[in-house]
Design a protein around this motif. Sequence first.
Motif, PDB file in Angstrom:
ATOM      1  N   HIS A 422      67.251  68.552  97.446  1.00  0.00           N
ATOM      2  CA  HIS A 422      67.716  68.369  96.072  1.00  0.00           C
ATOM      3  C   HIS A 422      68.623  69.515  95.634  1.00  0.00           C
ATOM      4  N   SER A 423      69.407  70.002  96.555  1.00  0.00           N
ATOM      5  CA  SER A 423      70.345  71.078  96.227  1.00  0.00           C
ATOM      6  C   SER A 423      71.677  70.458  95.846  1.00  0.00           C
ATOM      7  N   VAL A 425      74.454  72.325  95.458  1.00  0.00           N
ATOM      8  CA  VAL A 425      75.504  73.247  95.893  1.00  0.00           C
ATOM      9  C   VAL A 425      75.965  72.809  97.272  1.00  0.00           C
ATOM     10  N   HIS A 426      77.264  72.570  97.400  1.00  0.00           N
ATOM     11  CA  HIS A 426      77.818  72.090  98.661  1.00  0.00           C
ATOM     12  C   HIS A 426      77.766  73.189  99.731  1.00  0.00           C
ATOM     13  N   VAL A 427      77.490  72.798 100.972  1.00  0.00           N
ATOM     14  CA  VAL A 427      77.407  73.690 102.125  1.00  0.00           C
ATOM     15  C   VAL A 427      76.397  74.816 101.860  1.00  0.00           C
ATOM     16  N   SER A 428      75.274  74.486 101.234  1.00  0.00           N
ATOM     17  CA  SER A 428      74.205  75.464 101.012  1.00  0.00           C
ATOM     18  C   SER A 428      73.160  75.331 102.118  1.00  0.00           C
ATOM     19  N   TYR A 429      72.243  76.291 102.202  1.00  0.00           N
ATOM     20  CA  TYR A 429      71.190  76.261 103.216  1.00  0.00           C
ATOM     21  C   TYR A 429      70.025  75.444 102.691  1.00  0.00           C
ATOM     22  N   CYS A 430      69.457  74.625 103.565  1.00  0.00           N
ATOM     23  CA  CYS A 430      68.380  73.728 103.156  1.00  0.00           C
ATOM     24  C   CYS A 430      67.096  74.534 102.958  1.00  0.00           C
ATOM     25  N   SER A 431      66.450  74.286 101.830  1.00  0.00           N
ATOM     26  CA  SER A 431      65.181  74.950 101.509  1.00  0.00           C
ATOM     27  C   SER A 431      63.996  74.020 101.647  1.00  0.00           C
ATOM     28  N   GLY A 432      64.218  72.743 101.966  1.00  0.00           N
ATOM     29  CA  GLY A 432      63.132  71.812 102.225  1.00  0.00           C
ATOM     30  C   GLY A 432      62.375  71.414 100.981  1.00  0.00           C
ATOM     31  N   GLN A 433      61.021  71.288 101.142  1.00  0.00           N
ATOM     32  CA  GLN A 433      60.175  70.834 100.052  1.00  0.00           C
ATOM     33  C   GLN A 433      60.141  71.827  98.908  1.00  0.00           C
ATOM     34  N   ALA A 434      60.280  73.091  99.222  1.00  0.00           N
ATOM     35  CA  ALA A 434      60.285  74.103  98.163  1.00  0.00           C
ATOM     36  C   ALA A 434      61.481  73.931  97.244  1.00  0.00           C
ATOM     37  N   GLY A 435      62.604  73.587  97.798  1.00  0.00           N
ATOM     38  CA  GLY A 435      63.778  73.335  96.959  1.00  0.00           C
ATOM     39  C   GLY A 435      63.601  72.113  96.082  1.00  0.00           C
ATOM     40  N   ILE A 436      62.880  71.107  96.602  1.00  0.00           N
ATOM     41  CA  ILE A 436      62.648  69.909  95.791  1.00  0.00           C
ATOM     42  C   ILE A 436      61.755  70.224  94.610  1.00  0.00           C
ATOM     43  N   GLU A 437      60.682  71.029  94.854  1.00  0.00           N
ATOM     44  CA  GLU A 437      59.780  71.391  93.760  1.00  0.00           C
ATOM     45  C   GLU A 437      60.487  72.267  92.743  1.00  0.00           C
TER      46      GLU A 437
END
Length: 556
Positions: A422-423, A425-437
């Motif tokens: 759920h980021s 920002v284009h070409v950002s690093y994936c944070s996984g489930q933490a980014g979704i929360e």
Amino acid sequence: MASSTIGKLSREEFRRQKDLDAARKAGTAPAALDEEGKPINPHIPQYISQAPWYLDTGAPSLSHQRRKEIDVKTIDNWYDRGVKAGPAAKKYRKGACENCGALTHKRPDCLERPRRRGAKFTNEDIQADEIIQEVPTGFDAKRDRWNGYDPAEYKTVYDEYAAIDAARQKRREDEIDNQTTTDLAAVRKVAKAGKTDGKDGDADFGSSDEEDADEDKYADAADAVGQKLDAKTRITVRNLRIREDTAKYLINLDPESAYYDPKTRSMRDAPIKNVPPEEATFAGDNFLRSSGEAPDMQQLQLFAWQSAARGNDVHLNANPTQGELLHQEFKQKKTELLDTSKISILAKYGGAKYLQTAPKELLQGQTEDYVEYSRTGQLIKGREKAKAKSKYPEDVYINNHTNVWGSWYDPSTSTWGYACCHSTVHVSYCSGQAGIEAAQASSAQNLLASTTGSQAEPARPLLETASAQEPSGRLEQNFGKKRMGEGDVRLDEERLARALKEEKKRKAGEEDDDRLGKKRKNAGGSHDVTEEELEVYRMSRRMAEDPMANYVDEET
């Protein structure tokens, strides 16, 4: 020069006339006047201004060039036939008709019954005078044999014949009713005797339609026009169009349809385009020309023409057997030449292995692969069909992402992002489930701040924040399995019917705007989408990903 002189002019008079005409054209002399006192243009050519010898009056005039007024006479003008001019005279007048006493005609022209002693001697029953009118008649009226005829006079003749037919019919019915026998031949004999009986005096008025039934037994021996009669089988074959058949030019009355040639009675193209030729009443002459042995005959005729153009003595009509044998020999030699050329090309360049393909039945036949989809188009059983890929790179994941950019849409900020974290920002690093929360907590905090107007509380999971603000039913509707069309869904029938009507009205309005070239403005505003509206959307939308959406069975 608009003048015309009688007789021959002398040399001096001719010179003076020329000088006068030149002066009139120059404007130094007044123009000549015609018989009406109108000036005559001196620049009019002589062949127009000079009258012919049979219309020459000896004075300057242009009356022979003007159109004369002609009294147009129609064929509808006629006198009143048989109208009397008032009451009759009491005594005989001198010069009147000796038979009836009218002054408008003489005894030879009198239409009254010839009397033994005329009105001249008896002075009785004197007839009134007729009205004599002078009716001007034109060329057509003089030659019209029915001019002045009143069609209403024929009604008496029609009534007389109708009364005779009614009496004849009543007599036949009475005779048939009085007949005690049940023999059909006897009844027909009585009916025929009633028709041909000379006592009633109506045999000269013609026969009715029932007399034609007796002549049916002679119809087999007659040679009808347009029929072929076989004496052995007693079968007639029709070879002409009958009146019940629809003509070619009446199948489609559109002037932009297939062209019909009335001289040859041919219509090459089909009059109706959207109907298959097998189901059409008439598919055009070209459809018949391409069926049966017609194509072979065309090829044979073309071969004869080409052979004759090369100098060979081949004529299809003069010697058809020779043309057929030469054509077969030509096709055989052509096939052998093509095979020889193919073998030589493959021997020189190779590539025979690429000519060996699978049979058409295997390439376009059915398979035993079983695939099952859900109502939303998701794959349930079987193997999904391979997607066609373009020349651009697809499914390339960077920076530890498991989904591509644009796979997720944030409705709160109206931005696109990655579905895996759920980021936005284009070409950002994936944070996984933490980014979704984190994204859910940020959106819930922004939502709370916009509703209460206070500072945002510490980030909490979106489900917990939403559960504090909304009832459990709304949470289940927004985040449960029902949202994706899975699980048990209970729909209200009245709301579903109302939603179907609204969807039909909306689509009908869009179709009218598209046809009229208008653009529909967005009315603005929004509301919560109910389960019934979502179900109507699923029912009415076109599923392009459905493998059976564009399936057409070509064999049936």
